[in-house]
Design a protein around this motif. Structure first.
Motif, PDB file in Angstrom:
ATOM      1  N   GLU A  34       0.774  -1.237   0.000  1.00 46.60           N
ATOM      2  CA  GLU A  34       0.000   0.000   0.000  1.00 46.60           C
ATOM      3  C   GLU A  34       0.808   1.291   0.000  1.00 46.60           C
ATOM      4  N   VAL A  35       2.084   1.241   0.412  1.00 50.17           N
ATOM      5  CA  VAL A  35       2.813   2.504   0.577  1.00 50.17           C
ATOM      6  C   VAL A  35       3.435   3.034  -0.719  1.00 50.17           C
ATOM      7  N   THR A  36       3.999   2.151  -1.533  1.00 51.46           N
ATOM      8  CA  THR A  36       4.727   2.630  -2.708  1.00 51.46           C
ATOM      9  C   THR A  36       3.947   2.469  -4.011  1.00 51.46           C
ATOM     10  N   SER A  37       2.671   2.078  -3.914  1.00 50.61           N
ATOM     11  CA  SER A  37       1.925   1.875  -5.160  1.00 50.61           C
ATOM     12  C   SER A  37       0.880   2.941  -5.525  1.00 50.61           C
ATOM     13  N   PRO A  38       0.326   3.716  -4.555  1.00 50.27           N
ATOM     14  CA  PRO A  38      -0.788   4.590  -4.946  1.00 50.27           C
ATOM     15  C   PRO A  38      -0.436   5.563  -6.071  1.00 50.27           C
ATOM     16  N   GLN A  39       0.748   6.162  -6.011  1.00 47.00           N
ATOM     17  CA  GLN A  39       1.114   7.137  -7.035  1.00 47.00           C
ATOM     18  C   GLN A  39       1.330   6.473  -8.388  1.00 47.00           C
ATOM     19  N   ALA A  40       1.692   5.185  -8.373  1.00 43.03           N
ATOM     20  CA  ALA A  40       1.898   4.459  -9.632  1.00 43.03           C
ATOM     21  C   ALA A  40       0.552   4.192 -10.311  1.00 43.03           C
ATOM     22  N   THR A  60      -0.416  -7.043  -1.409  1.00 42.26           N
ATOM     23  CA  THR A  60      -0.838  -7.299  -0.033  1.00 42.26           C
ATOM     24  C   THR A  60      -0.768  -6.003   0.762  1.00 42.26           C
ATOM     25  N   MET A  61      -1.311  -6.032   1.968  1.00 39.73           N
ATOM     26  CA  MET A  61      -1.261  -4.875   2.854  1.00 39.73           C
ATOM     27  C   MET A  61      -0.402  -5.263   4.044  1.00 39.73           C
ATOM     28  N   ASP A  62       0.665  -4.552   4.260  1.00 37.97           N
ATOM     29  CA  ASP A  62       1.547  -4.962   5.356  1.00 37.97           C
ATOM     30  C   ASP A  62       2.150  -3.784   6.122  1.00 37.97           C
ATOM     31  N   HIS A  63       2.562  -2.736   5.403  1.00 41.22           N
ATOM     32  CA  HIS A  63       3.374  -1.699   6.052  1.00 41.22           C
ATOM     33  C   HIS A  63       2.655  -0.956   7.167  1.00 41.22           C
ATOM     34  N   ASN A  64       1.398  -0.595   6.943  1.00 38.01           N
ATOM     35  CA  ASN A  64       0.775   0.137   8.043  1.00 38.01           C
ATOM     36  C   ASN A  64      -0.505  -0.485   8.602  1.00 38.01           C
ATOM     37  N   VAL A  65      -0.619  -1.808   8.482  1.00 36.14           N
ATOM     38  CA  VAL A  65      -1.799  -2.454   9.074  1.00 36.14           C
ATOM     39  C   VAL A  65      -1.644  -2.542  10.601  1.00 36.14           C
ATOM     40  N   SER A  78      -3.475   6.474   7.067  1.00 35.72           N
ATOM     41  CA  SER A  78      -3.185   5.046   6.855  1.00 35.72           C
ATOM     42  C   SER A  78      -4.397   4.360   6.269  1.00 35.72           C
ATOM     43  N   LYS A  79      -5.532   4.703   6.833  1.00 35.64           N
ATOM     44  CA  LYS A  79      -6.783   4.109   6.411  1.00 35.64           C
ATOM     45  C   LYS A  79      -7.007   4.368   4.921  1.00 35.64           C
ATOM     46  N   LYS A  80      -6.719   5.607   4.538  1.00 30.35           N
ATOM     47  CA  LYS A  80      -6.913   6.000   3.153  1.00 30.35           C
ATOM     48  C   LYS A  80      -5.982   5.208   2.239  1.00 30.35           C
ATOM     49  N   SER A 407       4.764  -3.668  11.258  1.00 26.37           N
ATOM     50  CA  SER A 407       4.758  -3.247  12.645  1.00 26.37           C
ATOM     51  C   SER A 407       5.948  -2.377  13.021  1.00 26.37           C
ATOM     52  N   MET A 408       6.611  -2.732  14.095  1.00 24.51           N
ATOM     53  CA  MET A 408       7.657  -1.906  14.683  1.00 24.51           C
ATOM     54  C   MET A 408       8.942  -1.865  13.866  1.00 24.51           C
ATOM     55  N   CYS A 409       8.983  -2.608  12.753  1.00 28.15           N
ATOM     56  CA  CYS A 409      10.169  -2.526  11.891  1.00 28.15           C
ATOM     57  C   CYS A 409      10.319  -1.113  11.368  1.00 28.15           C
ATOM     58  N   LEU A 410       9.204  -0.491  10.989  1.00 27.04           N
ATOM     59  CA  LEU A 410       9.301   0.896  10.533  1.00 27.04           C
ATOM     60  C   LEU A 410       8.290   1.802  11.216  1.00 27.04           C
ATOM     61  N   ALA A 411       7.505   1.208  12.123  1.00 24.86           N
ATOM     62  CA  ALA A 411       6.658   2.047  12.973  1.00 24.86           C
ATOM     63  C   ALA A 411       5.775   3.016  12.199  1.00 24.86           C
ATOM     64  N   MET A 412       5.155   2.523  11.147  1.00 23.55           N
ATOM     65  CA  MET A 412       4.190   3.368  10.443  1.00 23.55           C
ATOM     66  C   MET A 412       2.801   3.220  11.045  1.00 23.55           C
ATOM     67  N   ASN A 413       2.599   2.156  11.809  1.00 21.21           N
ATOM     68  CA  ASN A 413       1.308   1.990  12.487  1.00 21.21           C
ATOM     69  C   ASN A 413       1.476   2.450  13.940  1.00 21.21           C
TER      70      ASN A 413
END
Ligand code: SF4
Lengths: 469, 194
Positions: A34-40, A60-65, A78-80, A407-413
């Motif tokens: 979900e993070v690097t695809s919307p602009q594409a 898949t959805m992983d980075h900010n779930v 994030s929801k958006k 999760s806490m790997c990059l703490a976007m959630n």
């Protein structure tokens, strides 16, 4: 002429070549999140373009779930992003493992799990740890969003032929030394930019003996050495791992495919542009103490002194890192106290990682000063771990058991390390602020993280393991 | 994407090695679904103090460098994550050229694809530029077509760039449109594999 696996996979995927230009490479598998695809996708829409091969794409959805309560995404942005991915996949016909889907998980964990990842494939994803899939002998690398858009619309990429590098691990791994320690030791010895412009192949007896999960841990962090891709020649273990997976054919078709896979392995006598060697006697359980993955040392040693470096910019880099980390030169690593433990991420969140950590903590409890969480790499890892009762072992010891994701790997959630606190983390990056603004990350293997959770500071896991054995 | 050829500006010196994309654009700002609007978050952790006030000691906040569109950086610039938000943030903030002794691979590509010119120069040249621009307004001109930069003291320094990337940058081409010219070859390849 004998060839390396890198050349073989490359040559097999050239759609068009012309001197003085990069090659036009065909892409066999495109993973999206979900993070690097919307602009594409937005770019496709603006130009009235479609996805050329939705059948070779998988999202898949992983980075900010959220990892606590799936249905409750508190951050509206994030929801958006999550909603946008679902809409884009539907509009363009791209298969999606959404948040509640049984195939959901960190993109680099589910690719192999589903058998989408296969030897000899070219695999890309808008994520730098795509190198993980190299463990299967695939040429897998991270791309930016413009390239994501390019692959979506053409299923190809213009790529300049990389240089090849062999990283040879000589000798057998010592007792208590994990795959994570191997890659951290490599990066610490050779630096964070040694692989720039190269694709790395890891070789040596020690590599052959590793499980597929362990190989993934090593290839995962190739990017931390500057290499876009790192791979390992496929062997019987690779074939065994893939047999019976959802996206792999069975019967005769499988045998044929397996033969083809094995033919990609590097030929005897093939030449690399560069070869580096590391001896296993140099590798012990590792802990990073700085703000990039090369700033680490064996657990029995201490943080270096500025005087250990001859070059002034290295001295400055060390002091800058220690200021951020609030640590002093010469501090023994085993005396560093931690407040958080994170077991998870595409580096170390597979079943074997969780099993090893669980075995170590069984019957013990998390130190009162420590908050510890386990975040399985995928829904399926979580399910299997629960079948084996690993969740109970973790929970009884005082760990939190979560839903899968980055999760806490990059703490976007919501999973963040508060400012000024320290985390023993099984992830791959210890950059400033990576786990939350002002957070301090120490990269370690799952067993080292588990041991630190119990003791409240880093310990040489070999002492704890020997007691157990 | 906007074409770039000749470009003149004072230089902003950011003298740190291994600047990673988490520093260029911290991940809490990756949630936008547009390509624009990231400039306000560029180097966020360094530009701003914890209370949200400006960190006056950070080079981007030094009034000397106001309006600069050339960033001078150090070894392995842009390492870490593949996020294209990093070049988007640089561009949105106003940087069109980044000069460094070395770049991380993915970041380099991402720059070119967004019309930012990344220039690799020898360590020695970089050191001289740092010395000249630290604490001073120091102007340089970049000529992509002829592949050199001209320093304030008139000295010209040549740089290398892949001819394909150079064409793209000079013309501001959309790479996807270019690739569509190879549609036949792509279809042919797919048939062979099937
Ligand atoms: S787990 Fe961490 S490194 Fe891996 S894909 Fe997620 S954010 Fe990236």
């Amino acid at each position: 002429m004998p060839k390396t696996i890198i050349e073989k996979v490359w040559n097999d995927h050239i759609v068009y070549e012309e001197p003085g230009k990069p090659d036009l490479l065909y892409i066999d598998l495109h993973l999206l999140h979900e993070v690097t695809s919307p602009q594409a996708f937005e770019g496709l829409r603006l130009n009235n373009r479609k996805v050329r091969r939705p059948d070779l794409s998988f999202a898949t959805m992983d980075h900010n779930v959220p990892t606590k309560n799936r249905t409750n995404i508190t951050d509206p942005v994030s929801k958006k992003q999550i909603k946008t991915l679902a809409q884009n996949c539907q509009e363009f016909g791209v298969p999606l493992a959404h948040m509640e889907h049984p195939d959901q998980g960190i993109v680099h964990v589910i690719g192999p799990e589903l058998g989408l990842t296969q030897p000899g494939k070219t695999i890309v994803c808008g994520d730098s740890h795509t190198s993980t899939h190299g463990a299967f002998g695939a040429l897998a690398f991270g791309i930016g969003t413009s390239e994501v858009e390019h692959v979506l619309s053409t299923q190809t990429l213009w790529q300049s032929k990389p240089k090849t590098m062999e990283v040879k691990i000589v000798g057998d791994l010592g007792f208590g030394v994990a795959a994570k320690d191997v890659i951290l030791a490599i990066i610490s010895k050779f630096g964070v930019d040694i692989g720039t412009g190269h694709v790395v192949e890891y070789t040596g007896e020690a590599i052959k003996k590793l499980s597929m999960e362990e190989r993934m841990t090593i290839c995962n962090m190739s990017i931390e050495a500057g290499a876009r891709a790192g791979l390992i020649s496929p062997d019987q273990k690779t074939v065994e791992y893939l047999k019976g997976r959802a996206h792999v054919p069975d019967g005769e078709a499988f045998d044929e495919l397996a033969d083809k896979w094995l033919s990609y392995a590097t030929d005897e006598g093939a030449q690399y542009d560069q070869t580096l060697e590391i001896h296993t006697s140099e590798i012990e359980p590792f802990v990073t103490w700085g703000t990039n993955p090369s700033m680490g040392s064996g657990i029995s040693s201490h943080i270096p002194y500025a005087g250990d470096f001859s070059n002034q910019s290295e001295q400055e880099e060390l002091l800058q890192a220690l200021t951020y980390m609030d640590l002093k030169e010469g501090t023994p690593l085993s005396s560093i106290e931690i407040q958080h433990v994170f077991i998870g991420s595409c580096t170390n969140s597979r079943l074997s990682d969780l099993r090893e950590a669980a075995q170590l903590i069984k019957g013990k409890s998390v130190h009162p000063n420590v908050t510890a969480i386990v975040v399985p790499g995928s829904f399926s890892v979580k399910l299997q771990a629960e079948k084996e009762g690993l969740n109970r072992i973790f929970e009884e010891a005082g760990f939190e058991w979560r839903e899968s994701g980055c999760s806490m790997c990059l703490a976007m959630n919501d999973d963040i390390v508060p400012p000024g606190e320290r985390c023993a983390s099984t992830s791959n990056r210890n950059f400033e602020g990576r786990q939350g603004a002002g957070s301090r990350t120490h990269l370690v293997s799952p067993v080292m993280a588990a041991a630190a959770a119990i003791e409240g500071h880093f310990v040489d896991v070999r002492n704890m393991l020997s007691v157990h054995a | 994407m906007e074409p770039i050829n000749k470009h003149t500006s004072i230089v902003t010196p950011l003298d740190r090695v291994n600047v990673d994309t988490d520093q260029i654009i911290p991940k809490q700002f990756l949630k936008r679904i547009e390509r624009t609007g990231f400039g306000q978050f560029l180097f966020y952790g360094w530009r701003f103090n914890e209370d949200g006030s400006k960190n006056e000691s950070f080079v981007l906040n030094n009034p000397l460098y106001e309006g600069s569109s050339i960033l001078l950086a150090n070894d392995n610039f842009g390492c870490g994550s593949s996020r294209e938000h990093a070049p988007w943030a640089l561009l949105d903030y106003g940087f069109k050229v980044v000069i460094a002794p070395s770049f991380a691979d993915i970041f380099y590509n991402n720059c070119v694809k967004n019309g930012i010119l990344p220039i690799r120069l020898e360590e020695r040249e970089i050191e001289q530029l740092f010395r000249a621009s630290k604490g001073h307004k120091y102007q340089i001109s970049v000529d992509l077509k002829e592949q050199f930069i001209q320093r304030q003291d008139e000295k010209k320094v040549a740089f290398d760039i892949d001819p394909y990337w150079k064409e793209m940058l000079l013309n501001g081409w959309d790479e996807i449109a270019l690739t569509f010219q190879y549609e036949k070859q792509i279809t042919e390849y797919e048939k062979q594999q099937a």
